[in-house]
Design a protein around this motif. Structure first.
Motif, PDB file in Angstrom:
ATOM      1  N   ASP A   1      -0.688  -1.444  -0.871  1.00  0.00           N
ATOM      2  CA  ASP A   1       0.088  -2.422  -0.108  1.00  0.00           C
ATOM      3  C   ASP A   1       0.762  -1.844   1.128  1.00  0.00           C
ATOM      4  O   ASP A   1       1.044  -2.578   2.076  1.00  0.00           O
ATOM      5  CB  ASP A   1       1.182  -3.037  -0.995  1.00  0.00           C
ATOM      6  N   LEU A   2       1.053  -0.551   1.127  1.00  0.00           N
ATOM      7  CA  LEU A   2       1.873   0.041   2.178  1.00  0.00           C
ATOM      8  C   LEU A   2       1.178   1.230   2.829  1.00  0.00           C
ATOM      9  O   LEU A   2       0.370   1.912   2.184  1.00  0.00           O
ATOM     10  CB  LEU A   2       3.217   0.507   1.591  1.00  0.00           C
ATOM     11  N   PRO A   3       1.500   1.517   4.081  1.00  0.00           N
ATOM     12  CA  PRO A   3       0.978   2.729   4.722  1.00  0.00           C
ATOM     13  C   PRO A   3       1.547   3.972   4.054  1.00  0.00           C
ATOM     14  O   PRO A   3       2.622   3.935   3.454  1.00  0.00           O
ATOM     15  CB  PRO A   3       1.454   2.591   6.173  1.00  0.00           C
ATOM     16  N   ASP A   4       0.830   5.094   4.175  1.00  0.00           N
ATOM     17  CA  ASP A   4       1.234   6.328   3.502  1.00  0.00           C
ATOM     18  C   ASP A   4       2.668   6.741   3.850  1.00  0.00           C
ATOM     19  O   ASP A   4       3.429   7.196   2.987  1.00  0.00           O
ATOM     20  CB  ASP A   4       0.282   7.472   3.870  1.00  0.00           C
ATOM     21  N   SER A   5       3.039   6.573   5.116  1.00  0.00           N
ATOM     22  CA  SER A   5       4.382   6.982   5.525  1.00  0.00           C
ATOM     23  C   SER A   5       5.460   6.193   4.801  1.00  0.00           C
ATOM     24  O   SER A   5       6.505   6.724   4.408  1.00  0.00           O
ATOM     25  CB  SER A   5       4.550   6.824   7.043  1.00  0.00           C
ATOM     26  N   GLN A   6       5.205   4.880   4.590  1.00  0.00           N
ATOM     27  CA  GLN A   6       6.184   4.048   3.895  1.00  0.00           C
ATOM     28  C   GLN A   6       6.213   4.373   2.414  1.00  0.00           C
ATOM     29  O   GLN A   6       7.276   4.363   1.781  1.00  0.00           O
ATOM     30  CB  GLN A   6       5.865   2.568   4.100  1.00  0.00           C
ATOM     31  N   VAL A   7       5.038   4.669   1.855  1.00  0.00           N
ATOM     32  CA  VAL A   7       4.991   5.065   0.440  1.00  0.00           C
ATOM     33  C   VAL A   7       5.825   6.315   0.224  1.00  0.00           C
ATOM     34  O   VAL A   7       6.621   6.406  -0.727  1.00  0.00           O
ATOM     35  CB  VAL A   7       3.535   5.307  -0.008  1.00  0.00           C
ATOM     36  N   ASP A   8       5.681   7.297   1.111  1.00  0.00           N
ATOM     37  CA  ASP A   8       6.456   8.543   0.993  1.00  0.00           C
ATOM     38  C   ASP A   8       7.950   8.266   1.072  1.00  0.00           C
ATOM     39  O   ASP A   8       8.743   8.844   0.313  1.00  0.00           O
ATOM     40  CB  ASP A   8       6.048   9.523   2.096  1.00  0.00           C
ATOM     41  N   LYS A   9       8.343   7.394   1.997  1.00  0.00           N
ATOM     42  CA  LYS A   9       9.768   7.058   2.131  1.00  0.00           C
ATOM     43  C   LYS A   9      10.286   6.398   0.861  1.00  0.00           C
ATOM     44  O   LYS A   9      11.401   6.687   0.398  1.00  0.00           O
ATOM     45  CB  LYS A   9       9.987   6.135   3.329  1.00  0.00           C
ATOM     46  N   ASN A  10       9.485   5.480   0.302  1.00  0.00           N
ATOM     47  CA  ASN A  10       9.914   4.797  -0.914  1.00  0.00           C
ATOM     48  C   ASN A  10      10.074   5.770  -2.077  1.00  0.00           C
ATOM     49  O   ASN A  10      11.049   5.689  -2.837  1.00  0.00           O
ATOM     50  CB  ASN A  10       8.913   3.697  -1.282  1.00  0.00           C
ATOM     51  N   ILE A  11       9.101   6.679  -2.224  1.00  0.00           N
ATOM     52  CA  ILE A  11       9.181   7.649  -3.312  1.00  0.00           C
ATOM     53  C   ILE A  11      10.424   8.527  -3.161  1.00  0.00           C
ATOM     54  O   ILE A  11      11.147   8.786  -4.132  1.00  0.00           O
ATOM     55  CB  ILE A  11       7.915   8.523  -3.360  1.00  0.00           C
ATOM     56  N   ASP A  12      10.710   8.952  -1.930  1.00  0.00           N
ATOM     57  CA  ASP A  12      11.917   9.746  -1.691  1.00  0.00           C
ATOM     58  C   ASP A  12      13.169   8.953  -2.042  1.00  0.00           C
ATOM     59  O   ASP A  12      14.141   9.491  -2.599  1.00  0.00           O
ATOM     60  CB  ASP A  12      11.977  10.197  -0.229  1.00  0.00           C
ATOM     61  N   TYR A  13      13.149   7.683  -1.701  1.00  0.00           N
ATOM     62  CA  TYR A  13      14.299   6.817  -1.992  1.00  0.00           C
ATOM     63  C   TYR A  13      14.489   6.681  -3.507  1.00  0.00           C
ATOM     64  O   TYR A  13      15.607   6.785  -4.024  1.00  0.00           O
ATOM     65  CB  TYR A  13      14.063   5.453  -1.356  1.00  0.00           C
TER      66      TYR A  13
ATOM     67  N   LEU B   1       0.162   2.926  -7.157  1.00  0.00           N
ATOM     68  CA  LEU B   1       0.378   1.479  -7.162  1.00  0.00           C
ATOM     69  C   LEU B   1       0.807   0.984  -5.789  1.00  0.00           C
ATOM     70  O   LEU B   1       0.394  -0.093  -5.343  1.00  0.00           O
ATOM     71  CB  LEU B   1       1.445   1.121  -8.201  1.00  0.00           C
ATOM     72  N   SER B   2       1.614   1.765  -5.090  1.00  0.00           N
ATOM     73  CA  SER B   2       2.120   1.367  -3.777  1.00  0.00           C
ATOM     74  C   SER B   2       1.075   1.497  -2.679  1.00  0.00           C
ATOM     75  O   SER B   2       1.149   0.799  -1.666  1.00  0.00           O
ATOM     76  CB  SER B   2       3.344   2.203  -3.403  1.00  0.00           C
ATOM     77  N   ALA B   3       0.135   2.411  -2.862  1.00  0.00           N
ATOM     78  CA  ALA B   3      -0.793   2.759  -1.787  1.00  0.00           C
ATOM     79  C   ALA B   3      -1.633   1.576  -1.311  1.00  0.00           C
ATOM     80  O   ALA B   3      -2.025   1.518  -0.142  1.00  0.00           O
ATOM     81  CB  ALA B   3      -1.705   3.899  -2.233  1.00  0.00           C
TER      82      ALA B   3
ATOM     83  N   ARG C   1       7.628   8.889 -13.088  1.00  0.00           N
ATOM     84  CA  ARG C   1       6.158   8.846 -13.001  1.00  0.00           C
ATOM     85  C   ARG C   1       5.755   8.551 -11.551  1.00  0.00           C
ATOM     86  O   ARG C   1       5.257   7.478 -11.211  1.00  0.00           O
ATOM     87  CB  ARG C   1       5.625   7.803 -13.983  1.00  0.00           C
ATOM     88  N   PHE C   2       6.005   9.532 -10.703  1.00  0.00           N
ATOM     89  CA  PHE C   2       5.849   9.340  -9.264  1.00  0.00           C
ATOM     90  C   PHE C   2       4.388   9.170  -8.843  1.00  0.00           C
ATOM     91  O   PHE C   2       4.100   8.428  -7.910  1.00  0.00           O
ATOM     92  CB  PHE C   2       6.496  10.500  -8.507  1.00  0.00           C
ATOM     93  N   ASP C   3       3.471   9.843  -9.518  1.00  0.00           N
ATOM     94  CA  ASP C   3       2.062   9.723  -9.146  1.00  0.00           C
ATOM     95  C   ASP C   3       1.568   8.298  -9.388  1.00  0.00           C
ATOM     96  O   ASP C   3       0.848   7.726  -8.561  1.00  0.00           O
ATOM     97  CB  ASP C   3       1.210  10.717  -9.942  1.00  0.00           C
ATOM     98  N   GLU C   4       1.953   7.705 -10.516  1.00  0.00           N
ATOM     99  CA  GLU C   4       1.581   6.319 -10.804  1.00  0.00           C
ATOM    100  C   GLU C   4       2.205   5.374  -9.784  1.00  0.00           C
ATOM    101  O   GLU C   4       1.557   4.421  -9.322  1.00  0.00           O
ATOM    102  CB  GLU C   4       2.037   5.926 -12.206  1.00  0.00           C
TER     103      GLU C   4
END
Length: 271
Positions: free
Chosen positions: A238-250, A234-236, A227-230
């Protein structure tokens, strides 16, 4: 005494008949002064000084209690406070050494056992941490922070079922324990139960003292459930967009059987 030091210096450079005069013994006043200096050097600090130092910053406390411990390694109070201050400045390995040595003098000391167990856990010595924390909890079963640390130690040694039972034991007594809700969720994730984990992580996020750690733990589990969109939403906050993208990829990578890295997850520990 300044005068006495000067007189000895004068004696050192004088000759002849002055030598006999220079051989005089120290006065009673000088002897008393010397004894006072020696006693102040080796005697422990007063109770008032010890109480006052506990209000100072951790580094100042570590320096003070280190000196007190050096004067008398058998001083249980000094050893305990020294170990506590060492943990506060991040010297967990040294704190564990002090606590372990002092426990030989006071084997059932619950505070020392707690310090030893938590210091070993932070220092990465998980097996010995489990043993010390179990003893600490037996000595003081009212301290739920010890039970929480024991759960983390169980998880870090792969004993997830024991960890989960430990977190549930805390939640029976304190249903609103944010760290236990979060740690139980992580432990269930580690044992391959992300659906069950979501329930407890959502409860953790709902607690008044929940923070970034709890929200990111939930985002991770949502990602593991696909459930990547959720998770992104939720992450947005607390974190900058670039970090959110990295976390989702991870997290996406964690779903690939050949690259699962659940073992890197670590629970939080109340001090």
């Amino acid at each position: 005494m300044v005068f006495h030091k000067l007189s000895r210096l004068f004696c050192a450079v004088s000759m002849g008949t002055l030598a006999a005069a220079c051989a005089t013994a120290p006065t009673a006043e000088e002897k008393a002064y010397e004894a006072k200096v020696k006693s102040e050097t080796i005697m422990p600090a007063s109770a008032d000084d010890r109480a006052l130092i506990k209000r100072q910053d951790p580094m100042t406390q570590a320096t003070f209690w280190g000196l007190e411990y050096e004067k008398n390694p058998g001083d249980v109070e000094a050893a305990t406070e020294f170990a506590k201050s060492l943990r506060a400045i991040g010297s967990d390995k040294r704190a564990a050494e002090i606590a372990s040595q002092t426990l030989s003098l006071d084997p059932g000391n619950a505070e020392l056992l707690t310090l030893l167990g938590k210091a070993l856990l932070k220092a990465g010595d998980m097996e010995n941490a489990v043993d010390a924390l179990r003893q600490a909890y037996a000595a003081n079963p009212e301290d739920l922070t010890v039970l929480g640390a024991l759960g983390v130690a169980y998880d870090q040694t792969g004993r997830h079922r024991e960890a989960q039972a430990t977190y549930r034991q805390i939640l029976q007594r304190n249903p609103a324990s944010t760290s236990s809700l979060s740690n139980l969720g992580l432990s269930l994730t580690l044992s391959g139960e992300p659906e069950a984990a979501e329930t407890f992580l959502r409860r953790a996020v709902e607690q008044p003292n929940a923070g970034v750690r709890e929200r990111q733990n939930l985002a991770m589990v949502l990602s593991l459930l696909g459930r990547f969109d959720e998770a992104r939403e939720l992450s947005a906050g607390d974190l900058p967009d670039s970090q959110v993208d990295k976390n989702i990829d991870y997290f996406r990578a964690m779903l690939t059987p050949s690259t699962r890295v659940y073992g890197q997850l670590r629970g939080s520990m109340d001090d």
